[in-house]
Design a protein around this motif. Structure first.
Motif, PDB file in Angstrom:
ATOM      1  N   ASP A  26      38.196 -13.302  42.205  1.00 49.75           N
ATOM      2  CA  ASP A  26      37.282 -13.889  41.843  1.00 49.75           C
ATOM      3  C   ASP A  26      37.397 -14.539  40.566  1.00 49.75           C
ATOM      4  OD1 ASP A  26      34.629 -14.670  40.962  1.00 49.75           O
ATOM      5  OD2 ASP A  26      33.799 -13.233  42.347  1.00 49.75           O
ATOM      6  N   VAL A  27      37.552 -16.209  40.443  1.00 47.58           N
ATOM      7  CA  VAL A  27      37.974 -16.648  39.053  1.00 47.58           C
ATOM      8  C   VAL A  27      36.543 -16.575  38.141  1.00 47.58           C
ATOM      9  CG1 VAL A  27      38.026 -19.148  38.222  1.00 47.58           C
ATOM     10  CG2 VAL A  27      39.230 -18.380  40.467  1.00 47.58           C
ATOM     11  N   THR A  28      35.149 -16.458  38.690  1.00 47.74           N
ATOM     12  CA  THR A  28      34.231 -16.376  37.929  1.00 47.74           C
ATOM     13  C   THR A  28      34.236 -15.344  36.957  1.00 47.74           C
ATOM     14  OG1 THR A  28      32.938 -17.882  39.431  1.00 47.74           O
ATOM     15  CG2 THR A  28      31.623 -16.536  37.897  1.00 47.74           C
ATOM     16  N   LEU A  29      34.562 -14.175  37.753  1.00 50.27           N
ATOM     17  CA  LEU A  29      34.780 -12.684  37.111  1.00 50.27           C
ATOM     18  C   LEU A  29      35.787 -12.656  36.262  1.00 50.27           C
ATOM     19  CD1 LEU A  29      33.983 -10.410  40.041  1.00 50.27           C
ATOM     20  CD2 LEU A  29      32.529 -10.646  37.984  1.00 50.27           C
ATOM     21  N   VAL A  30      36.901 -13.737  36.555  1.00 47.43           N
ATOM     22  CA  VAL A  30      38.024 -13.413  35.366  1.00 47.43           C
ATOM     23  C   VAL A  30      37.522 -14.109  34.230  1.00 47.43           C
ATOM     24  CG1 VAL A  30      40.263 -14.307  35.168  1.00 47.43           C
ATOM     25  CG2 VAL A  30      39.950 -13.129  37.241  1.00 47.43           C
ATOM     26  N   ARG A  31      36.957 -15.168  34.461  1.00 48.58           N
ATOM     27  CA  ARG A  31      36.375 -15.945  33.148  1.00 48.58           C
ATOM     28  C   ARG A  31      35.613 -15.381  32.552  1.00 48.58           C
ATOM     29  NH1 ARG A  31      36.231 -21.603  36.357  1.00 48.58           N
ATOM     30  NH2 ARG A  31      38.032 -22.307  36.256  1.00 48.58           N
ATOM     31  N   ARG A  32      34.362 -14.766  33.135  1.00 47.25           N
ATOM     32  CA  ARG A  32      33.614 -14.318  32.262  1.00 47.25           C
ATOM     33  C   ARG A  32      34.183 -12.722  31.489  1.00 47.25           C
ATOM     34  NH1 ARG A  32      28.911 -10.623  35.546  1.00 47.25           N
ATOM     35  NH2 ARG A  32      27.826 -10.017  33.544  1.00 47.25           N
ATOM     36  N   ILE A  33      34.915 -12.174  32.010  1.00 46.44           N
ATOM     37  CA  ILE A  33      35.654 -10.838  31.178  1.00 46.44           C
ATOM     38  C   ILE A  33      36.684 -11.511  30.179  1.00 46.44           C
ATOM     39  CG2 ILE A  33      37.544  -9.133  31.441  1.00 46.44           C
ATOM     40  CD1 ILE A  33      36.093  -8.458  34.188  1.00 46.44           C
ATOM     41  N   LYS A  34      37.600 -12.583  30.287  1.00 48.22           N
ATOM     42  CA  LYS A  34      38.124 -13.192  29.473  1.00 48.22           C
ATOM     43  C   LYS A  34      37.251 -13.805  28.362  1.00 48.22           C
ATOM     44  CE  LYS A  34      42.257 -14.397  31.686  1.00 48.22           C
ATOM     45  NZ  LYS A  34      43.187 -15.366  32.009  1.00 48.22           N
TER      46      LYS A  34
END
Length: 101
Positions: A26-34
């Motif tokens: 999930d790209v959205t979750l990855v970006r959010r955590i970063k």
């Protein structure tokens, strides 16, 4: 080198290959955590500890399935998460953290 680029694009993790089509990456979750790590050193520290304990030491969010990321957000103290939660199913059962597979 082309094969490595392909594997990077689909997300190769410690537990296998995660594809967007399978709903595991999930790209959205990855970006959010970063973004959360960049904005708050306490979140970064929490993520690193979480990865050490449950993620075989792999700290790159893109190397974990979406469920792992949701569990981290769910376990993150409210004051660190800004009140936003990862949504989705709770997760200490079955194929969750560190789970063998």
């Amino acid at each position: 080198i082309l094969k490595l680029q392909f594997l990077y694009l689909i997300g190769v993790g410690e537990r296998g290959v995660y594809t967007m089509a399978e709903g595991r990456y999930d790209v959205t979750l990855v970006r959010r955590i970063k973004d959360m790590q960049r904005d708050n050193v306490d979140v970064k520290t929490a993520w690193e500890r979480y990865c050490e304990e449950f993620g075989s030491g792999t700290k790159d969010p893109s190397r974990h399935p979406a469920q792992f990321l949701r569990e981290f957000l769910s376990d993150l103290p409210h004051e660190l998460s800004g009140g936003a939660r990862g949504g989705g199913g709770g997760g200490r059962g079955g194929g969750g953290r560190g789970g063998g597979g």
